[in-house]
Design an enzyme around this catalytic site. Sequence first.
Site, PDB file in Angstrom:
ATOM      1  N   ASP A  16       0.785  -1.255   0.000  1.00 16.22           N
ATOM      2  CA  ASP A  16       0.000   0.000   0.000  1.00 16.22           C
ATOM      3  C   ASP A  16       0.812   1.299   0.000  1.00 16.22           C
ATOM      4  OD1 ASP A  16      -1.946  -1.934   0.297  1.00 16.22           O
ATOM      5  OD2 ASP A  16      -2.843  -1.111   2.112  1.00 16.22           O
ATOM      6  N   ASP A  48      -4.607  -0.875  -1.737  1.00 14.76           N
ATOM      7  CA  ASP A  48      -5.909  -0.649  -1.112  1.00 14.76           C
ATOM      8  C   ASP A  48      -6.795  -0.031  -2.192  1.00 14.76           C
ATOM      9  OD1 ASP A  48      -6.990  -1.118   1.496  1.00 14.76           O
ATOM     10  OD2 ASP A  48      -6.965   1.041   1.945  1.00 14.76           O
ATOM     11  N   HIS A  82     -10.672   0.788  -2.687  1.00 17.44           N
ATOM     12  CA  HIS A  82     -12.031   0.801  -2.152  1.00 17.44           C
ATOM     13  C   HIS A  82     -13.040   1.427  -3.113  1.00 17.44           C
ATOM     14  CE1 HIS A  82     -10.546  -0.347   1.760  1.00 17.44           C
ATOM     15  NE2 HIS A  82      -9.868   0.769   1.959  1.00 17.44           N
ATOM     16  N   HIS A  91     -10.506   7.097   1.565  1.00 18.20           N
ATOM     17  CA  HIS A  91      -9.130   6.948   1.077  1.00 18.20           C
ATOM     18  C   HIS A  91      -9.071   5.843   0.032  1.00 18.20           C
ATOM     19  CE1 HIS A  91      -9.490   3.806   4.124  1.00 18.20           C
ATOM     20  NE2 HIS A  91      -8.569   3.150   3.444  1.00 18.20           N
ATOM     21  N   LYS A 141      -7.150  -5.015  -2.806  1.00 16.17           N
ATOM     22  CA  LYS A 141      -7.908  -5.462  -1.638  1.00 16.17           C
ATOM     23  C   LYS A 141      -8.826  -4.355  -1.164  1.00 16.17           C
ATOM     24  CE  LYS A 141      -4.132  -4.107   1.406  1.00 16.17           C
ATOM     25  NZ  LYS A 141      -4.858  -3.090   2.190  1.00 16.17           N
ATOM     26  N   CYS A 172      -1.983  -2.573   7.678  1.00 18.50           N
ATOM     27  CA  CYS A 172      -1.872  -3.480   6.540  1.00 18.50           C
ATOM     28  C   CYS A 172      -0.577  -4.283   6.522  1.00 18.50           C
ATOM     29  CB  CYS A 172      -2.127  -2.722   5.254  1.00 18.50           C
ATOM     30  SG  CYS A 172      -3.854  -2.176   5.188  1.00 18.50           S
TER      31      CYS A 172
HETATM   32  C1  VGL Z   1      -4.673   0.865   5.799  1.00 17.46           C
HETATM   33  C2  VGL Z   1      -6.244   1.768   7.197  1.00 17.46           C
HETATM   34  C3  VGL Z   1      -7.223   1.628   6.238  1.00 17.46           C
HETATM   35  C4  VGL Z   1      -3.242   0.455   5.572  1.00 17.46           C
HETATM   36  C5  VGL Z   1      -5.634   0.697   4.825  1.00 17.46           C
HETATM   37  O1  VGL Z   1      -2.820   0.366   4.396  1.00 17.46           O
HETATM   38  O2  VGL Z   1      -2.531   0.238   6.567  1.00 17.46           O
HETATM   39  N1  VGL Z   1      -4.989   1.388   6.981  1.00 17.46           N
HETATM   40  N2  VGL Z   1      -6.913   1.092   5.058  1.00 17.46           N
HETATM   41 ZN    ZN Z   2      -8.329   1.105   3.447  1.00 15.38          ZN
END
Ligand code: VGL
Ligand code: ZN
Length: 209
Positions: A8, A46, A48, A81, A106, A151
Amino acid sequence: MRALIVVDIQNDFLPGGALAVNEGHLIIPVVNGLMSKFELVVATQDWHPANHQSFASNHSEKEVGEVVDLYGLPQILWPDHCVQHSRGAEFSDDLNTSAFSQVFQKGTDPRVDSYSGFFDNGRKNDTGMADYLKTKKVSHVYVVGLATDYCVKYTALDAVSVGFKTSVVSDATRAVNLQPEDYNTALQDMSKAGVLIVESKDISPLSID
Ligand code: VGL
Ligand code: ZN
């Protein structure tokens, strides 16, 4: 064979982003430098949908940081995000993405969050990363990226659980630190589960390990 899992490293987790991780950008040169020590480099992203239920904005009268019950799982509410196709969801321009042999997305199911690059938080769906790495004869994974306390931690714990020897490269991660001790707690939790905590300077060049 060893593989590097880059977790990420996306604009929204870097300074100026929607869910900025303090000093997150400082790991990028470290991660780029590690890539040449690995025959295989994969990444997680990430990714979403805008209606993702981990976003505080998708719950009425809830604030970022509050915890809600999401279909039976506790869920911390985050700012919006890494919305699919947004600039915030893109990898950093400074990251050497050309080294990635595969990217595993993901967090695409609006009903469940997915901190790990292997499984969602309810362990119902699998991204295919474990099978991919096993097909490539990987036995030892090194996890780097953002964030140490979410993550990176859950990716490393799942890596152990599916049978990989697992190392986290501590200087190639940074934490969200909702609480100031979260970085250290995350390293301790991983260590207790069998994850090796290493530093980038101690990783040998390409070898048979
Ligand atoms: C993450 C919070 C929400 C991460 C992803 O990549 O650590 N943290 N989504
Ligand atoms: Zn996230």
